[in-house]
Design a protein around this motif. Structure first.
Motif, PDB file in Angstrom:
ATOM      1  N   GLU A 163     -62.783  88.380  29.353  1.00 50.99           N
ATOM      2  CA  GLU A 163     -62.615  88.253  30.625  1.00 50.99           C
ATOM      3  C   GLU A 163     -61.481  87.116  30.839  1.00 50.99           C
ATOM      4  OE1 GLU A 163     -66.194  84.913  31.049  1.00 50.99           O
ATOM      5  OE2 GLU A 163     -66.574  87.128  30.860  1.00 50.99           O
ATOM      6  N   THR A 164     -60.876  86.861  32.026  1.00 52.79           N
ATOM      7  CA  THR A 164     -59.737  85.838  32.080  1.00 52.79           C
ATOM      8  C   THR A 164     -60.221  84.709  32.820  1.00 52.79           C
ATOM      9  OG1 THR A 164     -59.167  87.058  34.107  1.00 52.79           O
ATOM     10  CG2 THR A 164     -58.041  87.855  31.987  1.00 52.79           C
ATOM     11  N   GLY A 165     -61.484  84.454  33.065  1.00 51.80           N
ATOM     12  CA  GLY A 165     -61.982  83.307  33.536  1.00 51.80           C
ATOM     13  C   GLY A 165     -61.920  82.164  33.032  1.00 51.80           C
ATOM     14  N   GLY A 166     -61.928  81.067  33.712  1.00 50.13           N
ATOM     15  CA  GLY A 166     -62.196  79.673  32.708  1.00 50.13           C
ATOM     16  C   GLY A 166     -60.883  78.835  32.877  1.00 50.13           C
ATOM     17  N   PRO A 167     -60.426  78.155  32.024  1.00 46.77           N
ATOM     18  CA  PRO A 167     -59.096  77.387  31.944  1.00 46.77           C
ATOM     19  C   PRO A 167     -57.744  78.103  32.436  1.00 46.77           C
ATOM     20  CG  PRO A 167     -60.519  76.801  30.220  1.00 46.77           C
ATOM     21  CD  PRO A 167     -60.939  78.008  30.608  1.00 46.77           C
ATOM     22  N   PRO A 168     -56.954  77.295  32.758  1.00 47.72           N
ATOM     23  CA  PRO A 168     -55.610  78.005  33.449  1.00 47.72           C
ATOM     24  C   PRO A 168     -55.213  78.765  31.812  1.00 47.72           C
ATOM     25  CG  PRO A 168     -55.737  75.910  34.226  1.00 47.72           C
ATOM     26  CD  PRO A 168     -56.749  75.992  33.275  1.00 47.72           C
ATOM     27  N   ALA A 169     -54.126  79.876  32.171  1.00 51.10           N
ATOM     28  CA  ALA A 169     -53.463  80.510  30.913  1.00 51.10           C
ATOM     29  C   ALA A 169     -52.650  79.600  30.280  1.00 51.10           C
ATOM     30  CB  ALA A 169     -53.172  81.764  31.573  1.00 51.10           C
ATOM     31  N   ARG A 170     -52.463  79.758  29.164  1.00 48.43           N
ATOM     32  CA  ARG A 170     -51.519  78.856  28.521  1.00 48.43           C
ATOM     33  C   ARG A 170     -50.554  79.659  27.270  1.00 48.43           C
ATOM     34  NH1 ARG A 170     -54.743  74.481  24.962  1.00 48.43           N
ATOM     35  NH2 ARG A 170     -56.152  76.138  24.169  1.00 48.43           N
ATOM     36  N   PRO A 171     -49.659  79.424  26.865  1.00 48.38           N
ATOM     37  CA  PRO A 171     -49.150  80.001  25.675  1.00 48.38           C
ATOM     38  C   PRO A 171     -50.308  80.203  24.636  1.00 48.38           C
ATOM     39  CG  PRO A 171     -47.303  78.609  26.486  1.00 48.38           C
ATOM     40  CD  PRO A 171     -48.646  77.976  27.315  1.00 48.38           C
ATOM     41  N   THR A 172     -50.142  81.393  23.843  1.00 51.66           N
ATOM     42  CA  THR A 172     -51.198  81.492  22.830  1.00 51.66           C
ATOM     43  C   THR A 172     -50.248  81.631  21.611  1.00 51.66           C
ATOM     44  OG1 THR A 172     -52.949  82.925  21.870  1.00 51.66           O
ATOM     45  CG2 THR A 172     -51.059  83.875  23.180  1.00 51.66           C
ATOM     46  N   ARG A 173     -51.010  81.145  20.607  1.00 55.97           N
ATOM     47  CA  ARG A 173     -50.436  81.207  19.119  1.00 55.97           C
ATOM     48  C   ARG A 173     -50.782  82.482  18.203  1.00 55.97           C
ATOM     49  NH1 ARG A 173     -52.264  76.043  16.220  1.00 55.97           N
ATOM     50  NH2 ARG A 173     -50.526  76.473  14.758  1.00 55.97           N
ATOM     51  N   GLY A 174     -51.837  83.246  18.955  1.00 52.81           N
ATOM     52  CA  GLY A 174     -52.228  84.422  18.221  1.00 52.81           C
ATOM     53  C   GLY A 174     -53.600  84.604  18.685  1.00 52.81           C
ATOM     54  N   ARG A 175     -54.248  85.812  18.578  1.00 57.38           N
ATOM     55  CA  ARG A 175     -55.566  86.162  19.139  1.00 57.38           C
ATOM     56  C   ARG A 175     -56.546  86.238  17.946  1.00 57.38           C
ATOM     57  NH1 ARG A 175     -56.482  90.925  22.950  1.00 57.38           N
ATOM     58  NH2 ARG A 175     -55.101  90.276  24.734  1.00 57.38           N
ATOM     59  N   VAL A 176     -57.418  85.258  17.962  1.00 50.38           N
ATOM     60  CA  VAL A 176     -58.563  85.183  16.861  1.00 50.38           C
ATOM     61  C   VAL A 176     -59.771  85.686  17.265  1.00 50.38           C
ATOM     62  CG1 VAL A 176     -59.644  83.609  15.660  1.00 50.38           C
ATOM     63  CG2 VAL A 176     -57.364  83.009  15.898  1.00 50.38           C
ATOM     64  N   LEU A 213     -51.481  81.470   7.507  1.00 51.65           N
ATOM     65  CA  LEU A 213     -51.611  82.971   7.285  1.00 51.65           C
ATOM     66  C   LEU A 213     -50.705  83.635   8.383  1.00 51.65           C
ATOM     67  CD1 LEU A 213     -55.525  83.170   7.013  1.00 51.65           C
ATOM     68  CD2 LEU A 213     -53.838  83.460   5.231  1.00 51.65           C
ATOM     69  N   LEU A 214     -50.479  82.888   9.389  1.00 49.92           N
ATOM     70  CA  LEU A 214     -49.653  83.097  10.590  1.00 49.92           C
ATOM     71  C   LEU A 214     -48.400  82.348  10.762  1.00 49.92           C
ATOM     72  CD1 LEU A 214     -52.431  84.492  12.930  1.00 49.92           C
ATOM     73  CD2 LEU A 214     -51.036  85.966  11.691  1.00 49.92           C
ATOM     74  N   PRO A 215     -47.471  82.415   9.970  1.00 55.01           N
ATOM     75  CA  PRO A 215     -46.384  81.357   9.766  1.00 55.01           C
ATOM     76  C   PRO A 215     -45.410  81.602  11.059  1.00 55.01           C
ATOM     77  CG  PRO A 215     -46.186  82.754   8.061  1.00 55.01           C
ATOM     78  CD  PRO A 215     -47.551  83.344   8.657  1.00 55.01           C
ATOM     79  N   ASP A 216     -45.379  82.530  11.641  1.00 51.28           N
ATOM     80  CA  ASP A 216     -44.469  82.921  12.565  1.00 51.28           C
ATOM     81  C   ASP A 216     -44.829  82.461  13.887  1.00 51.28           C
ATOM     82  OD1 ASP A 216     -46.334  84.884  12.629  1.00 51.28           O
ATOM     83  OD2 ASP A 216     -45.015  86.216  13.458  1.00 51.28           O
ATOM     84  N   ARG A 217     -46.037  81.840  13.945  1.00 52.49           N
ATOM     85  CA  ARG A 217     -46.508  81.493  15.279  1.00 52.49           C
ATOM     86  C   ARG A 217     -46.174  79.864  15.757  1.00 52.49           C
ATOM     87  NH1 ARG A 217     -49.783  85.903  16.654  1.00 52.49           N
ATOM     88  NH2 ARG A 217     -49.003  87.232  15.225  1.00 52.49           N
ATOM     89  N   PRO A 218     -45.983  79.607  16.885  1.00 59.19           N
ATOM     90  CA  PRO A 218     -45.526  78.083  17.512  1.00 59.19           C
ATOM     91  C   PRO A 218     -46.593  77.405  16.939  1.00 59.19           C
ATOM     92  CG  PRO A 218     -46.563  79.532  19.450  1.00 59.19           C
ATOM     93  CD  PRO A 218     -46.165  80.513  18.047  1.00 59.19           C
ATOM     94  N   PRO A 219     -46.252  76.089  16.634  1.00 60.39           N
ATOM     95  CA  PRO A 219     -47.137  75.104  16.332  1.00 60.39           C
ATOM     96  C   PRO A 219     -48.083  74.625  17.644  1.00 60.39           C
ATOM     97  CG  PRO A 219     -44.818  74.023  16.942  1.00 60.39           C
ATOM     98  CD  PRO A 219     -44.738  75.659  17.182  1.00 60.39           C
ATOM     99  N   PRO A 220     -49.210  74.051  17.330  1.00 55.07           N
ATOM    100  CA  PRO A 220     -49.837  73.497  18.537  1.00 55.07           C
ATOM    101  C   PRO A 220     -49.453  72.734  19.539  1.00 55.07           C
ATOM    102  CG  PRO A 220     -50.725  72.420  16.414  1.00 55.07           C
ATOM    103  CD  PRO A 220     -49.416  73.229  16.126  1.00 55.07           C
ATOM    104  N   GLY A 221     -49.732  72.984  20.692  1.00 50.35           N
ATOM    105  CA  GLY A 221     -49.322  72.153  21.724  1.00 50.35           C
ATOM    106  C   GLY A 221     -49.678  70.767  21.731  1.00 50.35           C
TER     107      GLY A 221
END
Length: 538
Positions: A18-31, A530-538
């Motif tokens: 589901e998409t409820g909860g906190p506002p959407a933000r850029p994601t570093r990947g699906r876990v 393991l996922l080096p091409d992902r952006p760093p944490p915000g």
């Protein structure tokens, strides 16, 4: 912990979360995180999901629903979906076969035996009623049509009596059969287990523990629908589920990384029955090789896992340390911090020992109960009561009565995991009386770090890893596991000078490293590697 009120769906088809909860933000990947329980009582899993979501990963945590319906709720930025897991493969194969060779008079199952016994009871009860009705009718009471003459009822009564004897004989034989079958340790069972292990090797779990398929069949479609970039499989059962999901994703051309979080040393666990350990060991051996990285809870266990599974690198160690800065939603949902001494009904000058955690034979709480008569005036708080009635807790209460110390043993309910150190801090010392078990020897448990963050002197049994740590830091005393007299000695030393042991916590950096916040950085660094091409944490 009470993460929030779950919402329930019928057994819905798999769908993206589901998409409820906190506002959407850029994601570093699906876990995707996987665990074989209902999440709410598993603090390590909760902490991992929250901290990964806080670091910018799009996290969904799949657990096992306690009902036949899907349940969903949130842990901070992480979504939780509890999935029903039918246990269609739970019955062991021998329970589905006729017991002709072992006990030919036994019924196929105890369920059938109970049914037969009850049905004969019903027939005899009905015959007794009809006989009584006939007598009552002869005395002028209504209802004579339901009765029957004594001669007419004689044959059915004799048949019912004979059938009752026969059914009870077969029920006794069924009970004896179940007693032999249940542990799966009879010679024929041991031979069968050894044969399957020899023939199939690490694939033997398919014959020894086929119910492991139930986890795979319950979770597979839900994981695939989320299309994860990384799967974090908590503990040994979910290792196989995660490995198979990763393989399916890789076969479709996606990059899917698998992290295995080994909470336990499986060969050191107490077996449920004769096939439980070899079955789970085989399951773990088959799937460990699919992991891109392994995480575990202590350095000794990391060494064992690397050696046992020939891992190319040592597992990362993520300690079971407590959260020191809980999230705003955790604080909002939690009750006020209770007063430990007030709950025990004692003042600040009364010596108080505390134990936090579950109660079972291997946890050694009975050692402390047996020692209390030799520690006059010392009270013991057991923070062990869950919302469900626990047989072990009731057994501990009875043991305290038998030892004459019931007035000094206080059974208290759990508090949210991040409140534990502050809740325990007013005690004089904390106890960890674990018995010797291979898994215990390698552990640094949740309670060890919670006690430490509470600044409490420790009384720990001589299980290897914890005892070595206490010797090195000087934060407590060690006693022989299962030895009440040696516990009394150690307790007297600690209670005589608690300040001496509390000083150990002043060592620079010690407690700073024993926090979940520090462990979360280790976990995030692993994901990033393991996922080096992902952006760093915000």
């Amino acid at each position: 912990m009470k993460p929030g009120t779950p919402t329930t769906d019928p057994t819905a088809p798999p769908a993206p979360p589901e998409t409820g909860g906190p506002p959407a933000r850029p994601t570093r990947g699906r876990v995707v995180m996987l665990v074989d329980n209902g999440v709410k009582a598993d603090s390590r899993v909760q902490k991992a999901a929250r901290s990964a979501a806080r670091a910018g990963w799009d996290v969904i945590l799949f657990g096992v629903s306690p009902t036949t319906r899907i349940q969903t709720f949130r842990l901070g930025g992480a979504q939780v979906r509890l999935v029903p897991k039918p246990a269609h493969l739970e019955p062991r194969r021998h329970e589905l076969r006729h017991p002709m060779l072992r006990r030919p008079l036994a019924y196929r199952s105890q369920q059938l035996a109970r049914y037969r016994v009850q049905s004969v009871k019903a027939w005899r009860s009905d015959l007794a009623f009809r006989r009584a009705a006939a007598r009552a009718a002869r005395a002028g009471h209504p209802g004579g049509a339901a009765g029957g003459s004594a001669l007419r009822l004689l044959l059915p009564r004799l048949l019912a009596r004979a059938l009752n004897s026969w059914v009870r004989l077969r029920a006794r034989e069924t009970a004896k059969l179940q007693k032999v079958r249940g542990p799966l340790t009879a010679p024929v069972d041991r031979a069968t287990t050894a044969l399957w292990s020899l023939l199939l090797g690490k694939r033997a779990w398919r014959r020894l523990m086929p119910n492991l398929w139930d986890y795979e069949l319950a979770f597979a479609a839900h994981i695939d629908a989320f299309e994860p970039d990384l799967i974090h499989a908590h503990d040994f059962r979910m290792l196989g589920v995660g490995a198979r999901a990763a393989v399916r994703g890789r076969a479709r051309g996606r990059t899917v990384r698998l992290v295995w979080d080994a909470h336990e040393f499986v060969p050191g666990l107490p077996p449920v029955h004769g096939r439980w350990l070899p079955g789970h060991i085989a399951w773990e051996r088959e799937h460990a090789g699919f992991a891109d990285a392994v995480v575990t809870v202590s350095p000794p266990l990391a060494h064992r896992l690397q050696r046992g599974h020939r891992l190319p690198e040592p597992p990362a160690v993520v300690l079971n340390a407590p959260v020191m800065a809980p999230a705003a939603d955790e604080i909002a949902d939690a009750p006020p911090l209770p007063d430990l001494r007030a709950l025990c009904g004692i003042g600040k000058d009364t010596p108080l020992l505390v134990y936090a955690g579950g109660i079972s034979a291997v946890r050694g709480v009975d050692t402390v109960i047996d020692a209390l008569p030799a520690l006059p005036g010392v009270h013991l708080a057991l923070v062990s009561v869950t919302p469900r009635k626990m047989k072990a807790v009731n057994g501990t209460r009875k043991a305290a009565v038998a030892a004459g110390v019931a007035d000094r043993v206080h059974l208290l309910p759990y508090v949210p995991h991040w409140q534990v150190p502050a809740f325990l801090a007013t005690a004089d010392a904390a106890v960890s009386p674990l018995r010797h078990l291979a898994n215990h020897e390698l552990a640094l448990s949740n309670k060890f770090f919670e006690y430490s963050q509470a600044g409490l002197p420790l009384l720990v049994s001589d299980i290897r890893t914890m005892a070595e740590t206490v010797r090195e830091t000087g934060q407590g005393e060690i006693f022989r596991a299962g030895d009440p007299e040696d516990f009394v000695r150690a307790a007297k030393e600690v209670l005589a000078d608690p300040g001496r042991y509390r000083k150990a916590y002043g060592r620079p950096g010690l407690l700073d490293g024993w926090t979940w916040e520090a462990q979360a950085e280790v976990l995030d660094a692993l994901y990033t590697r393991l996922l080096p091409d992902r952006p760093p944490p915000g």
